[in-house]
Design a protein around this motif. Sequence first.
Motif, mmCIF file in Angstrom:
data_model
loop_
_atom_site.group_PDB
_atom_site.id
_atom_site.type_symbol
_atom_site.label_atom_id
_atom_site.label_comp_id
_atom_site.label_asym_id
_atom_site.label_seq_id
_atom_site.Cartn_x
_atom_site.Cartn_y
_atom_site.Cartn_z
ATOM 1 N N ALA A 611 7.803 -13.056 -6.796
ATOM 2 C CA ALA A 611 8.210 -13.299 -8.164
ATOM 3 C C ALA A 611 7.050 -14.289 -8.818
ATOM 4 O O ALA A 611 6.524 -15.012 -8.566
ATOM 5 C CB ALA A 611 9.486 -13.787 -8.244
ATOM 6 N N GLY A 612 6.900 -13.460 -10.167
ATOM 7 C CA GLY A 612 6.069 -14.178 -10.935
ATOM 8 C C GLY A 612 5.172 -13.518 -11.634
ATOM 9 O O GLY A 612 5.222 -12.262 -11.729
ATOM 10 N N THR A 613 3.861 -13.981 -12.201
ATOM 11 C CA THR A 613 3.165 -13.034 -13.188
ATOM 12 C C THR A 613 1.983 -12.525 -12.172
ATOM 13 O O THR A 613 1.204 -13.259 -11.310
ATOM 14 C CB THR A 613 2.564 -13.745 -14.349
ATOM 15 O OG1 THR A 613 3.601 -14.078 -15.232
ATOM 16 C CG2 THR A 613 1.361 -12.886 -15.154
ATOM 17 N N HIS A 614 1.475 -11.435 -12.288
ATOM 18 C CA HIS A 614 0.596 -10.755 -11.609
ATOM 19 C C HIS A 614 -0.463 -9.857 -12.305
ATOM 20 O O HIS A 614 0.032 -9.599 -13.609
ATOM 21 C CB HIS A 614 0.891 -9.807 -10.632
ATOM 22 C CG HIS A 614 1.842 -10.250 -9.404
ATOM 23 N ND1 HIS A 614 1.542 -10.694 -8.405
ATOM 24 C CD2 HIS A 614 3.386 -10.482 -9.577
ATOM 25 C CE1 HIS A 614 2.792 -11.166 -7.642
ATOM 26 N NE2 HIS A 614 3.702 -10.991 -8.382
ATOM 27 N N HIS A 615 -1.665 -9.808 -12.079
ATOM 28 C CA HIS A 615 -2.515 -8.874 -12.734
ATOM 29 C C HIS A 615 -3.253 -7.862 -12.146
ATOM 30 O O HIS A 615 -3.377 -8.040 -10.774
ATOM 31 C CB HIS A 615 -3.780 -9.683 -13.564
ATOM 32 C CG HIS A 615 -4.485 -10.374 -12.494
ATOM 33 N ND1 HIS A 615 -4.603 -11.558 -11.651
ATOM 34 C CD2 HIS A 615 -5.921 -10.025 -11.984
ATOM 35 C CE1 HIS A 615 -5.434 -11.608 -11.146
ATOM 36 N NE2 HIS A 615 -6.347 -10.596 -11.237
ATOM 37 N N ALA A 616 -3.251 -6.607 -12.612
ATOM 38 C CA ALA A 616 -3.824 -5.336 -12.039
ATOM 39 C C ALA A 616 -5.190 -4.882 -12.594
ATOM 40 O O ALA A 616 -5.162 -4.828 -13.808
ATOM 41 C CB ALA A 616 -3.089 -4.171 -12.034
ATOM 42 N N LYS A 617 -6.169 -5.200 -11.776
ATOM 43 C CA LYS A 617 -7.772 -4.613 -12.566
ATOM 44 C C LYS A 617 -7.849 -3.314 -12.180
ATOM 45 O O LYS A 617 -7.958 -2.680 -10.909
ATOM 46 C CB LYS A 617 -8.582 -5.649 -11.893
ATOM 47 C CG LYS A 617 -10.064 -5.309 -12.439
ATOM 48 C CD LYS A 617 -11.007 -6.226 -11.804
ATOM 49 C CE LYS A 617 -12.186 -6.300 -12.224
ATOM 50 N NZ LYS A 617 -13.340 -7.208 -11.666
ATOM 51 N N VAL A 618 -8.027 -2.399 -13.294
ATOM 52 C CA VAL A 618 -8.362 -0.923 -12.945
ATOM 53 C C VAL A 618 -9.774 -0.622 -13.432
ATOM 54 O O VAL A 618 -10.158 -1.053 -14.476
ATOM 55 C CB VAL A 618 -7.319 -0.188 -13.597
ATOM 56 C CG1 VAL A 618 -7.667 1.259 -13.537
ATOM 57 C CG2 VAL A 618 -5.705 -0.551 -13.280
#
Length: 640
Positions: A611-618
């Motif tokens: 749970a929490g904020t994630h980031h996806a780098k594309v």
Amino acid sequence: MPLSRSSSKSVRTGMAVLGAMAIAGSTLTTSVVQTATAAPATATQADGNDRHDRNDWNANAYRGKVEVVPADADADGGRVLTGRVFLDGDRDSRNDERERGLAGVVVSNGRDVVTTDRHGRYRLPAYDNMTVFITQPSGYQVPVDEHNVAQFHYNHLPAGSPELRYGGIEPTGPLPEAVNFPLVKNQATKDREQHCVIAGDLQTYDKEEVGYARAGAISDLSRRNDYTGCGALFIGDVVGDDLSLYPDVRGLTAELNGPVRFLPGNHDLDYDAKTAEHSFDTFRAHMAPAYYSYDVGRTHVIALNTVRYPCTPGVDNTDGRHTNCNDPENSPSYNGRLDQKQLEWLERDLAKVPSDKLVVVAGHIPLLTFADEGSARHQVDQVREIYNLLEGRRAVSVAGHTHSIENMKTGDLFKGWRDLFGIEGLPFPHITAGAISGDWYSGKLTEKGYPAAVGRDGGRPGVLTLDIKGNSFKERFTVTGEKDDVQMQLGVNSPTYRQWYVDRRVWNGNKQGEAPELGDSRVVSRDDLTGTTWLTTNFWMGSTDSKVEASIDGGRVHKAVRTQQARGEGQLIGPEWSDPHAAAQQLINGGSVADRTMHLWRLELPSDLEAGTHHAKVTATDSYGRSFTETLRFTVVEER
């Protein structure tokens, strides 16, 4: 899916921003991590130098017209047209005796193709309804008018068009004594490096939409200075059925910085024409020949008329294969087709083209397309004949019509092509160029003064550019109002989104009760992750030889999977194959729905994310090694 303007125009302004619009505000940070070649000047660069160069274009453009020498009053209306192609030394558009003729220039009457002799002279058979035109040679420039429209043809129709709502062609009278074509030398058209703007579906239905085009793509192009040689080619549906808007479109092209050419689309028709012979008379009178060609650098551009109207069984079904022209809801109708005269011209035109040149085949209705791969009507009946004529040549096809972006490579194949045309793979690249109007100017009005108009493939409005060196090219799509490095959009496709998609489509159909709300699509629940949730990347110019890679929270890099492999399958349609970023905007603000696309990549999100904020780098990498990177932040919660 119908190829007509979306009915959602009325909701583009004054719409309340519902909770689901959080998807439109997804946090995206963008950076270019690799560029194979330096990009030409674009619409988003500083105005200073661009404005200086625009003033240079306006000051130096060769403005003039074709010289038509009337026949004597007692002329008997002969059946041979003569004239001269000459270097217009004093730029007055008149064939003066001291001005030199130019040998070897291709001249056509739309059927026969000849070249000028050493004095620049030509002779062509004449017939009553013909357009005579030259193929501009590399290193020379035809004149442009005050609106930058290229002047290289003469319409001959002695009695004029039959009665047509928008006028058609005025009577031209007897065959002229001569039709002379002026040229000037021009280094910009000689250069091996060319930047050819391909502008799809301007398609303005009224003056308000003319304003949208001016505020959007036309404004962008007015600040570019890289296309003064090749110019801008508007590939059909220049207007939206109202042909009285052609002068307004010319007002737009007056703002550009290079020669402008047009080819006809199905919304440029004289729909009251009784025969195909006169179905584009008004277009021919105001804009351009129905088909023609021109050269720049080591490139030969062929502008085709791929629209046949009217086509009805018993009239246009002479070859036994043309069975798709009768639309029971709108008969007679149009179809993707070249008539026999145009096919003969194409063969003769190509016979004059050296085999080492790049051939750009442009048309409104695509030769073949993914968007309508199951519909023969929206593709070109003679696609196999055209392929045979181009066999062994370096070629690329560009088209519009579908209001989508398609970048298809040699060997790509979809089910409908095999079933309808017997095609087992593309012999050369095919690009559908998107549309200036996007999804028919639908959706919410942006701060920049034009609608978002997100397309049915999730693409955004913009223009294609072919960046050419010698006889090789690289395609480049520029989103309206954006820098060239804006090439994709990211989204999250979760079970919650897919259920909302279904519910919202039902609600949009009956408007009963309160509208279902999605909330922030970047928020996914634990239940979403135990189902199947994808990170989606809509890489607009992505192709089968592109790749998309992503990492979550700086971890291991994973390859995303392209949903359409172009290996003979049909369209994959539905919420699981949709672009969630685009579809959420469209289901709320109106327009088509991006429920299928050929340039979508997916990566399944791990089910054990905390749970929490994630980031996806594309990072998306195209055919030429040019890479683009974006980051999407999303949040995992225990419950929505």
